[in-house]
Write a protein that holds these residues in place. Structure first.
Motif, PDB file in Angstrom:
ATOM      1  N   THR A  79       0.854  -1.184   0.000  1.00 11.54           N
ATOM      2  CA  THR A  79       0.000   0.000   0.000  1.00 11.54           C
ATOM      3  C   THR A  79       0.893   1.238   0.000  1.00 11.54           C
ATOM      4  O   THR A  79       1.894   1.279   0.703  1.00 11.54           O
ATOM      5  CB  THR A  79      -0.859   0.030   1.280  1.00 11.54           C
ATOM      6  N   ASP A  80       0.504   2.224  -0.782  1.00 11.74           N
ATOM      7  CA  ASP A  80       1.247   3.477  -0.765  1.00 11.74           C
ATOM      8  C   ASP A  80       0.751   4.307   0.428  1.00 11.74           C
ATOM      9  O   ASP A  80      -0.277   4.957   0.357  1.00 11.74           O
ATOM     10  CB  ASP A  80       1.014   4.214  -2.092  1.00 11.74           C
ATOM     11  N   PHE A  81       1.487   4.246   1.518  1.00  8.95           N
ATOM     12  CA  PHE A  81       1.057   4.978   2.722  1.00  8.95           C
ATOM     13  C   PHE A  81       1.326   6.469   2.578  1.00  8.95           C
ATOM     14  O   PHE A  81       0.587   7.301   3.083  1.00  8.95           O
ATOM     15  CB  PHE A  81       1.783   4.444   3.960  1.00  8.95           C
ATOM     16  N   GLU A  82       2.442   6.775   1.916  1.00  6.74           N
ATOM     17  CA  GLU A  82       2.892   8.172   1.903  1.00  6.74           C
ATOM     18  C   GLU A  82       1.853   9.109   1.272  1.00  6.74           C
ATOM     19  O   GLU A  82       1.725  10.255   1.650  1.00  6.74           O
ATOM     20  CB  GLU A  82       4.228   8.297   1.146  1.00  6.74           C
ATOM     21  N   VAL A  83       1.106   8.598   0.295  1.00 11.57           N
ATOM     22  CA  VAL A  83       0.173   9.458  -0.418  1.00 11.57           C
ATOM     23  C   VAL A  83      -1.107   9.714   0.405  1.00 11.57           C
ATOM     24  O   VAL A  83      -1.934  10.548   0.058  1.00 11.57           O
ATOM     25  CB  VAL A  83      -0.177   8.844  -1.799  1.00 11.57           C
ATOM     26  N   LEU A  84      -1.231   9.015   1.525  1.00 10.88           N
ATOM     27  CA  LEU A  84      -2.489   9.086   2.274  1.00 10.88           C
ATOM     28  C   LEU A  84      -2.821  10.484   2.800  1.00 10.88           C
ATOM     29  O   LEU A  84      -3.978  10.906   2.768  1.00 10.88           O
ATOM     30  CB  LEU A  84      -2.491   8.074   3.422  1.00 10.88           C
ATOM     31  N   SER A  85      -1.794  11.204   3.275  1.00  4.74           N
ATOM     32  CA  SER A  85      -2.066  12.562   3.772  1.00  4.74           C
ATOM     33  C   SER A  85      -2.695  13.402   2.687  1.00  4.74           C
ATOM     34  O   SER A  85      -3.655  14.143   2.910  1.00  4.74           O
ATOM     35  CB  SER A  85      -0.774  13.240   4.221  1.00  4.74           C
ATOM     36  N   LYS A  86      -2.112  13.278   1.500  1.00  4.41           N
ATOM     37  CA  LYS A  86      -2.606  14.038   0.357  1.00  4.41           C
ATOM     38  C   LYS A  86      -4.056  13.641   0.055  1.00  4.41           C
ATOM     39  O   LYS A  86      -4.917  14.491  -0.163  1.00  4.41           O
ATOM     40  CB  LYS A  86      -1.684  13.734  -0.834  1.00  4.41           C
ATOM     41  N   LYS A  87      -4.298  12.348   0.057  1.00  9.09           N
ATOM     42  CA  LYS A  87      -5.655  11.865  -0.243  1.00  9.09           C
ATOM     43  C   LYS A  87      -6.655  12.405   0.776  1.00  9.09           C
ATOM     44  O   LYS A  87      -7.725  12.911   0.419  1.00  9.09           O
ATOM     45  CB  LYS A  87      -5.688  10.334  -0.204  1.00  9.09           C
ATOM     46  N   ILE A  88      -6.300  12.269   2.047  1.00  8.51           N
ATOM     47  CA  ILE A  88      -7.221  12.695   3.103  1.00  8.51           C
ATOM     48  C   ILE A  88      -7.445  14.200   3.004  1.00  8.51           C
ATOM     49  O   ILE A  88      -8.565  14.692   3.208  1.00  8.51           O
ATOM     50  CB  ILE A  88      -6.670  12.298   4.495  1.00  8.51           C
ATOM     51  N   SER A  89      -6.395  14.907   2.633  1.00  8.29           N
ATOM     52  CA  SER A  89      -6.565  16.356   2.545  1.00  8.29           C
ATOM     53  C   SER A  89      -7.486  16.739   1.381  1.00  8.29           C
ATOM     54  O   SER A  89      -8.318  17.642   1.503  1.00  8.29           O
ATOM     55  CB  SER A  89      -5.186  17.013   2.472  1.00  8.29           C
TER      56      SER A  89
END
Lengths: 64, 730
Positions: B651-661
């Protein structure tokens, strides 16, 4: 304002409203296509796809 | 052959006669593209049909799995095959009907190459799971932008060609083309609005029920204005041409046009009958779908009766045969459509293969046969070839027709059988077939029959390719010399516009007014259905009645994105309808608010597998872990594809902040902390799931595996609202 106005639209009647609009449109279209003088215009229009000499290029093709 | 023709048809006008050449090169290009992509679309279709019959096909290869190739098939069939066919036919007929060359060679070429670029981009992204997760609108935002640009170029070219025309009057086919351009532009832009996360990922601005409504307003009208109106225009041009007779009733064609354009746009909600969509919208969709039967049959009858007095052409002239059979299939499909849009029929047919039968009667019968007839008509003219092989055309005709019949009949049988099995309950209200897979096994033989029907259709098409190829080999050396025509210059337009008095010529000579009226026609239905949902947030708050609905944790959202990527929604619905047999099988009916944070909605349109709206908590984590790896380990006769890569890919965890934002921007109530801590939150939740999996005997699971995120998502389904949910039968 807009929100309130929107909330007041009687949405459950929309089918009937739409149906009435359709009947008006249909009646309008029927009257329109039978308007005076339309014969001449439609005669000209309906022959449009046919009388194109340029298509003679393909005479001798399979369809003729 | 001499290609210099003189028309000299100076219709009494005092204006100067001019010589000009048609741009047939662009028509040839679109014709070849149609044939090329037609093959791709049909091969992809045959492939996924075989996958349903034989799940092992393409097993363990992510980019060949059903959920990724199915969008490739639909996009190729609609936008690549039918799309190129439309453009070929529109450009050929428009020039001739308006007695002018297309407005701009450069724009025509941009249109052509732009469209092929879109198709290639689709073919390169869809198999990799790059998708927005909405049917027929899967392509990601950069491609969506390109589509909008190329489409506008097409429209500009069309409208400008109309402006510079030599023939004052505008034939009805062109009205259909104008409506096509305008409506598809509106549909595409409204439905594609999204906020990008990365170059390959975006979130729809709409959520839940709004997204569902916008999507099916789009989806249904893509059928209407991409697969129907342009083809009707082609019908009105090519049938009279092929039989050398004027259309049966020009008056009827005008009524056909206005009523069809007005009604179609309202019918979208028939894709959402018995769902959580508010009742009034369902009723509108149903009423208008039934009304749609009137103009559809008016048009069909008009097309077929054009043959009056020339019925022998059906025997002697293969292109005519294709064109008329296509129109007949149009009649069949538009009879079936309103029927399926009746709530009680939909209760049986929706989510089943009956719908698949319906769309293929349209796609293979109407769009396919009409395109073939048109191309058979065009090839000898465009390339100045020897006549095509008539017996091969006849064989093609019969393999295609029989293929379609086998296809539709097998899918009717499969759909009705499975639908009845889903509905079956005994007097005590217990399901007769509680195990979903029982209802699948029963119809697998029919999946083989369907694949055979498709294969027949495809083999006829291959014969067409050979036939056309051989004909083109005989093209006369000068075929690229463009066809020249002569016609008086038309100056009357501006004069008419400013002449005193309002005459009918003026209206019919004013394409802009016409385009404007058509736009108004489609916007009325659009406004009624969509505006109440989209405009005011407070309105949606009021429809959701301030419900307290959980939004996804970062890990669950990551899992949801995997669900979208794999195209699970193409086999699984997430919408328990307000129907007894749905509720008994899957649990309490789905509420509108349960999907209020879903960007995009995933209600689905087909149940090859069971509904998943209340999947959460039904099985332990380990069950899903093993089931996703190989469904047969848990459900012996399952036809669901295996997803072993979910156990190894990360899973690409790093992109999650961006997604949630981005989701926060779209109104999902995340806190700033959720955004900045997204990665940590996801890891923490993943650890809990991994610990549980390990405790139950799974080995080698890491927190960062995709399966963990997917399990988190699946376990939330149906748990969005706090109240305990009764879990239905399996």
């Amino acid at each position: 304002m807009i929100k309130e106005a929107l909330a007041r639209i009687p949405l459950q009647h929309m089918s009937i409203v739409g149906l009435i609009l359709f009947i008006l449109l249909f009646a309008g279209a029927v009257l329109w296509v039978n308007r005076k003088g339309s014969d001449k215009v439609y005669k000209h229009l309906e022959e449009m796809p046919l009388d194109l000499d340029s298509d003679a290029t393909a005479r001798g093709g399979v369809n003729e | 052959m001499n290609n210099q023709q003189s028309s000299g048809a100076n219709t009494g006008s005092q204006n100067q006669v001019e010589s000009f050449q048609y741009d047939d090169d662009i028509v040839r290009k679109f014709t070849l593209a149609t044939l090329t992509w037609g093959l791709v679309a049909m091969l992809a279709g045959l492939y996924i049909a075989l996958q349903l019959a034989y799940f092992k096909l393409g097993q363990n290869l992510p980019w060949l799995s059903f959920g990724r190739i199915r969008p490739l098939h639909t996009n190729a069939a609609i936008f690549a095959f039918a799309g190129n066919a439309i453009f070929a036919g529109i450009y050929y007929s428009t020039q001739r009907l308006l007695r002018t060359r297309l407005w701009s060679d450069a724009v025509s070429r941009f249109h052509f190459w732009g469209w092929q670029t879109i198709i290639v981009s689709a073919a390169l992204t869809l198999p990799f799971g790059i998708t927005q997760g909405k049917e027929y609108a899967e392509l990601e935002w950069p491609i969506d932008i390109l589509i909008a640009v190329v489409w506008v170029a097409f429209g500009l070219n069309l409208l400008q060609t109309i402006r510079i025309r030599r023939e004052k009057h505008i034939y009805v086919a062109i009205w259909f083309y104008i409506a096509t351009f305008i409506t598809v532009a509106v549909l595409h832009i409204v439905n594609s609005l999204a906020i990008p996360v990365t170059f390959f990922k975006s979130y729809e601005i709409y959520a839940g029920v709004t997204d569902a409504l916008v999507q099916w307003w789009y989806g249904h009208n893509a059928v209407a204005f991409f697969l129907t109106t342009p083809f009707l225009g082609l019908m009105y041009y090519f049938i009279p041409k092929a039989v050398n007779r004027p259309v049966y009733s020009y008056r009827l064609s005008v009524i056909h046009f206005w009523t069809l354009v007005f009604i179609y746009i309202w019918a979208g909600p028939h894709h959402l009958l018995n769902t959580a969509l508010p009742d009034w919208a369902q009723t509108v969709g149903m009423v208008f779908s039934v009304m749609l039967w009137i103009p559809s049959w008016g048009g069909m009858i008009n097309g077929i009766l054009t043959l009056r007095g020339a019925w022998d052409k059906l025997r002697t002239d293969p292109p005519t045969k294709f064109l008329v059979a296509a129109t007949t299939f149009y009649g069949m499909a538009t009879f079936e459509g309103p029927l399926l849009a009746i709530k009680s029929v939909s209760a049986l047919a929706h989510y089943t293969d009956w719908i698949i039968a319906h769309v293929h009667a349209g796609a293979l019968g109407w769009n396919g046969l009409l395109s073939f007839g048109m191309i058979y008509y065009l090839v000898p003219r465009l390339w100045k070839t020897k006549p095509l092989n008539v017996s091969w055309m006849n064989i093609h005709f019969w393999t295609a027709t029989v293929g379609i019949l086998i296809y539709t009949i097998s899918m009717w049988a499969a759909g009705i059988t499975q639908g009845l099995m889903w509905m079956g309950m005994d007097s005590a209200g217990k399901l007769l077939y509680p195990d979903f897979v029982q209802t699948v096994i029963r119809i697998v033989p029919l999946y083989w029959v369907r694949a055979f029907g498709g294969l027949l259709y495809l083999s006829g098409f291959v014969l067409m390719l050979v036939n056309v190829y051989q004909a083109i080999q005989t093209a006369s050396a000068d075929y690229t010399n463009e066809v020249t025509d002569r016609y008086p210059r038309f100056k009357a337009l501006t004069e008419k516009l400013f002449s005193p008095g309002f005459t009918h010529e003026r209206l019919e000579a004013m394409p802009m007014v016409l385009a404007g009226l058509a736009l108004v026609g489609i916007l009325i239905g659009t406004a009624v259905e969509i505006v109440p949902f989209v405009t005011a947030n407070s309105y949606s708050e009021s429809i959701y009645q301030g419900a307290k609905v959980k939004h996804y944790t970062p890990l669950e959202q990551a899992g949801r994105d995997i669900y979208v990527r794999e195209g699970c929604y193409l086999c699984h619905s997430q919408m328990i309808r307000k129907l007894d047999f749905d509720v008994v099988r899957y649990g309490p009916e789905s509420k509108m608010e349960e999907s209020m944070w879903d960007h995009p909605f995933q209600w689905g349109s087909k149940r090859i597998g069971p509904d998943l709206a209340r999947e959460g908590g039904k099985f332990p984590n380990l069950w899903h872990y093993r089931h996703m790896n190989n469904p047969r380990d848990l459900t012996a006769q399952s036809i669901m594809p295996s997803y072993p890569w979910l156990l190894s890919d990360k899973t690409d965890f790093e992109v999650l902040s961006k997604k949630i934002s981005v989701l926060k921007t779209l109104g999902v109530p995340y806190s700033d902390d959720d955004v900045s801590n997204a990665v940590a939150l996801a890891h923490a939740q993943a650890k809990i799931i991994v610990d549980d999996l390990k405790a139950n005997g799974a080995t080698m699971v890491d927190e960062d595996r995709e399966i963990v995120a997917l399990i988190a998502y699946l376990q939330l389904l149906g748990k969005q609202i706090e109240a305990p949910q009764k879990v239905g039968a399996r």
